[in-house]
Each structure stands twice: as C-alpha cells, then as structure tokens.
Design a protein around this motif. Structure first.
Motif, PDB file in Angstrom:
ATOM      1  N   ARG A   1      -9.639 -17.120   5.322  1.00 21.80           N
ATOM      2  CA  ARG A   1      -8.866 -18.031   6.165  1.00 21.80           C
ATOM      3  C   ARG A   1     -10.230 -18.206   7.254  1.00 21.80           C
ATOM      4  O   ARG A   1     -10.888 -17.411   7.856  1.00 21.80           O
TER       5      ARG A   1
ATOM      6  N   LEU B   1      -8.690 -32.024   8.804  1.00 20.72           N
ATOM      7  CA  LEU B   1      -8.014 -30.970   8.333  1.00 20.72           C
ATOM      8  C   LEU B   1      -6.808 -31.203   7.298  1.00 20.72           C
ATOM      9  O   LEU B   1      -6.210 -30.619   6.327  1.00 20.72           O
TER      10      LEU B   1
ATOM     11  N   ASP C   1      -6.005 -30.586   3.583  1.00 24.38           N
ATOM     12  CA  ASP C   1      -4.796 -29.723   2.793  1.00 24.38           C
ATOM     13  C   ASP C   1      -4.226 -30.682   1.844  1.00 24.38           C
ATOM     14  O   ASP C   1      -3.518 -30.262   0.923  1.00 24.38           O
TER      15      ASP C   1
ATOM     16  N   THR D   1      -3.052 -25.521   6.834  1.00 19.12           N
ATOM     17  CA  THR D   1      -3.726 -25.361   8.300  1.00 19.12           C
ATOM     18  C   THR D   1      -2.745 -25.084   9.188  1.00 19.12           C
ATOM     19  O   THR D   1      -1.633 -25.466   9.114  1.00 19.12           O
TER      20      THR D   1
ATOM     21  N   PHE E   1      -8.251 -24.298  15.154  1.00 17.15           N
ATOM     22  CA  PHE E   1      -7.650 -24.421  13.824  1.00 17.15           C
ATOM     23  C   PHE E   1      -7.909 -23.387  12.756  1.00 17.15           C
ATOM     24  O   PHE E   1      -9.113 -22.957  12.721  1.00 17.15           O
ATOM     25  N   GLU E   2      -6.713 -23.379  11.994  1.00 12.94           N
ATOM     26  CA  GLU E   2      -7.229 -22.317  10.778  1.00 12.94           C
ATOM     27  C   GLU E   2      -6.885 -22.835   9.416  1.00 12.94           C
ATOM     28  O   GLU E   2      -5.610 -23.590   9.524  1.00 12.94           O
ATOM     29  N   TYR E   3      -7.629 -22.552   8.727  1.00 15.19           N
ATOM     30  CA  TYR E   3      -7.542 -23.539   7.382  1.00 15.19           C
ATOM     31  C   TYR E   3      -7.967 -22.275   6.222  1.00 15.19           C
ATOM     32  O   TYR E   3      -8.621 -21.230   6.460  1.00 15.19           O
TER      33      TYR E   3
END
Length: 513
Positions: free
Chosen positions: A93, A112, A116, A127, A149-151
């Motif tokens: 992540r 993002l 995705d 995300t 933001f987390e992806y």
C-alpha cells in the motif's frame, strides 16, 4: 534439459542478454517448442534488471504523459505476476501525501480513479482517502500534511524474478549460459553465426535461425542494431537508489511529489531499512561503469527530508545502486518523461531475421515476451504454440497468492529445530522449493558452515548448483540482499569458499543440495 537443435548446434533462437526481457522471451519460446540458447556476458540480472525500484506497478505518473495503453497493460499484470510468484511478489500500500502548490487534489483523485479501474483489479484493495493527522502513516511526516491518498501496487524481488524465469526457461529446454559473451554476430547463408567467448576465455561459435537482441543498455552495441527496418534512437537513462536505516515502523510505502515534477518512493526494505529512489538522468558512459553520483545522493536525501520529520543525510546511506535503462528516444525533453513503453524492431539480413528489444519495464516483461514471440513466429514462418505463460507459476510459486504465512507455518512446524526467521527468509526467496533446499535438515548443524546473517553452506551450494551463482556478489546482492548484513571478513570468507577448488567431499555435498 539443455538440448540444442539436432542440426549441429543450430538453434532456432539465440537470445543475447540475461535480463528480465531476455529470460522472459527464452522461457516463452522454449515453452512453445523452439530450441533456445541464451547467452549473458555476466551474471543473470547483473545490470538493469537488478537495479529497479523493485515494484510491479502500473506507473501512476505515466498517466500524466497519456501512456494509457502501457499503464493498463502494467496494471493488468500486477495480479498475474503475484499469482505466478507469490514468494517474491506481494501487495504493497502506497501513501501519497497531498502537497499544496504541486498537483491539485482533484487531479490526484482523477488519476487514482483511473488507476483503480483501468486494469481489472480483483484482489488488490482500492484507493482510499487518508486524514494524515489521524492515520499512523502521517506520524513520520513533517509539516502540515493533512490530506493523503492510499493505493495498491506490488513489490518484486527483481533479480530473483530474472533467475526464476531463467530456471523456468531451462526447465522447458532452453540452454542458459552465463559469463558467456557474444563477441560477433554475422549472417551466413540465411543463418546467424555467433562467436562466443566462454568464461574460460575460449572462443566458440554457434548458429541460429533468429537472434533476439535483448542486451539492455548494450542493445546498440551488438553490431546488428543498425540493420533494423525502422532504426530507433536509444536514450540511456540512469536511475539511482539509496538505502538507509528504516525511517518508519509501519509496512506501508510513500510516494512523494517534488517541485521539479519527479516523484520519489520511500519503501520498507529488508526489514531494517528504507529504500529511497529513483533519479532520472541522461547517461552517456559505459553502462558497465554506472554508479550513483554525489549529486544524486544529495537529491534523494533532500527529497526525503522534505517530507519526513527525521532528516536524511548522505552519511545515513548504507548502500546505493544504479542502473541504466535503454529507453526509446521519443523526443521527451526530460529524462523522467521519456516513454517506458517497449518497441520490438524486426530486421532481416540476407534472410536471417533479428529482433531488437528496446525499452520496457519489469512489470510488463511477460507481455513483451508474448509480443516478441508473435514477431518471431512471423519471421520464421512457423507457429509452434499459443501464448501459455499466464497462470503458470515460476519455480517455488506453486502455492496460493495469499498463502505465504501458511507455508512458513507448515515448514516451521515440520522442522522445529530451525529458526523461524530463517525459514521465513528462505520461503520468501524459494517458496515451495525451500523444502528441496533444506533436504533432511532438522537443525542449523545440518546446514553446514555458517557464513553469517543466516546464510549457510547448504543454501550457497544450492545457489551454485541450481541458480548459476558463482561469486559472493551473486549470492549476497542478487540471489539475496544479505550483503546489507555481511561484514567485510565474512564476504571474503564466502568468496574464498566459492572460488576454492572442488573436492570429492564438496561435490558430494553440493550434489545433495
């Protein structure tokens, strides 16, 4: 397993270059029934393919350059490669802090969203938006970072991916020759005649119906690149990384924006370290002499220090590495903007075809190989099989994508006398082949001489016998990263062991590995 064509060492395909693209093409071709010889002048993954950022990723920043086909293909490959090799590929992540004054939040959200939905994501988490004042990922960060933001993307042990792909090629019948330099290639009566320099300095020659020039940054130095139907200009771009003692305690990664438009990753590395990179600089020297410059170290330290509360200084660097990427020169003004897409140029010299592999990234190597085989089949006028590598595990990868912990637990339960940390490291490197490596060993005393940092004679002999490892560098920096934990005397002792003349006892011990 290493069977050439019966016509007096005439192979269907000679692959020049033992990086990820060369090994990927050799594996695919051999699996379709072509006779294949791969020659690598040094060690497998000895150059560019062991100097990546170790990511299987779509390339979020490539969306800015409208590389939608490349990003989509790469995104689709993430879970494919994870399934093929879950011991050396696993999900990560990434935390992307929003930096006021750089890319606006709406643009990051849009990028993002595309990330995705472009690549058929199935198992990787989507995300999400972070409040960095509340989320633990914000704790190591300096300044007023509030929005993040987390992806998802994936990690890969890049050098091991190359070696395991070469082993898979060998299992399908390809012949793999390391430390064997192709010194000349000439067309002769519809065939290529290649002169080889062996590890002992002797000269040999072989013939092939087709040559694949996958020599990486040396692609235009083989002597046949100028015969391509559509000659391409190669742009050599250097990427460098630094490794420091770990800067944070969680298992997530960071992707930082910089004012110059570049991005820098900070990634948990080998348990106790943080990997920071990369740079993008045009390179004009010998690819074999590439090394990080002081200016690059300063740049990476400053980039990381701009985000972390703990400053990163050049004196903190415990290791660095650099590689040269052979990119297609698309006229981009900045090195970081040059396309990472691949181009396959087919040439013909008096009826002898040659395929030149330009560009590419480690994430898309399998798809590159499929595209290469389509051109090879057209050039040779034969079709011997359909694409087959999707879903076929690499050596040691025949266990569920999310089954690493279960595999470690099972082997640890069967061998309670072995340290669990050792088993966990071995499974990360060898997967289900850990049991083959360990044999009947039930405790450390059964593993032979201990060289340091959990590296035992049995593993060294296994690497030498099955994975073409010949030097301490091969073992410590490509087959593993134990070089981070070895002292200078320990390195010297390992080198002495590897270069010592073989005895009957050592041959017997190695045969059992």
């Amino acid at each position: 397993m290493q069977t050439p064509n019966a016509r007096n060492d005439v192979y269907d395909i000679l692959v020049v270059g033992g990086g990820i693209n060369g090994c990927g093409i050799a594996r695919d071709a051999a699996g379709r029934g072509w006779s294949v010889l791969l020659c690598e002048m040094g060690d497998l993954a000895g150059a560019t393919s062991s100097a990546s950022t170790k990511l299987i990723h779509g390339g979020l920043r490539y969306l800015e350059y409208y590389e939608f086909r490349l990003v989509r293909e790469a995104l689709m490959e993430r879970e494919t490669l994870w399934a093929m090799a879950p011991h050396i590929v696993w999900p990560l992540r990434f935390v992307l802090p929003h930096h006021k004054g750089l890319r606006p939040a709406w643009l990051l959200r849009l990028g993002l969203f595309l990330y995705d939905h472009l690549g058929g994501r199935r198992k990787l988490p989507a995300t999400r938006i972070l409040n960095l004042k509340q989320d633990p990922a914000g704790a190591p960060l300096a300044g007023d970072c509030r929005l993040g933001f987390e992806y998802s993307d994936c990690w890969v042990d890049d050098a091991r991916l190359v070696v395991l792909t070469a082993r898979a090629a060998q299992a399908k019948g390809a012949r793999i020759r390391t430390r064997t330099k192709v010194t000349a290639v000439e067309s002769e009566n519809g065939l290529w005649r290649a002169r080889l320099e062996t590890p002992e300095g002797e000269e040999e020659s072989v013939s092939a119906r087709l040559v694949v020039n996958a020599a990486g940054p040396w692609v235009d130095r083989l002597g046949i690149a100028s015969q391509a139907a559509e000659p391409r200009r190669i742009r050599l771009v250097k990427g460098s990384h630094i490794v420091v003692k770990k800067l944070f305690d969680h298992d997530r990664c960071y992707i930082f924006q910089n004012a110059d438009g570049r991005i820098v990753f900070a990634i948990p590395y080998e348990g106790d370290f943080t990997l920071i990179g990369t740079t993008d600089l045009d390179y004009a020297g010998d690819p074999g002499d590439v090394a990080i410059a002081a200016e690059e170290i300063d740049y990476l330290c400053e980039a990381a220090s701009g985000y972390f509360t703990r400053a990163v200084k050049p004196t903190d660097v415990v290791w660095s590495f650099s590689g040269v990427r052979p990119l297609v020169d698309d006229g981009a003004s900045a090195a970081q903007a040059a396309t990472r897409d691949y181009v396959l140029d087919l040439a013909d010299a008096e009826g002898a075809p040659a395929l030149h592999v330009l560009g590419g990234k480690i994430t898309t190597y399998r798809r590159l190989a499929e595209a290469a085989l389509a051109k090879i089949e057209r050039a040779l006028g034969e079709r011997r099989g359909a694409p087959w590598t999707d879903g076929k595990p690499l050596p040691g990868g025949d266990f569920p994508q999310e089954g690493y912990d279960d595999l470690v637990a099972r082997i640890a339960a069967e061998r309670p006398g072995l340290p669990r940390a050792l088993i966990a490291r071995l499974v990360r490197a060898y997967g289900t082949e850990t049991e083959r490596l360990l044999g009947e060993a039930s405790g450390p005393a059964d593993l032979g001489r201990h060289f340091g940092a959990g590296l035992y004679q049995r593993e060294v002999d296994y690497l030498r016998r099955h994975e073409w490892a010949l030097t301490a560098e091969d073992v410590l920096w490509r087959r593993s990263k134990l070089g981070l934990r070895f002292s200078v005397p320990e390195v010297a002792a390992l080198e002495a062991y590897l270069t010592a003349p073989a005895t009957p006892e050592s041959r017997m011990a190695e045969a059992g590995a």
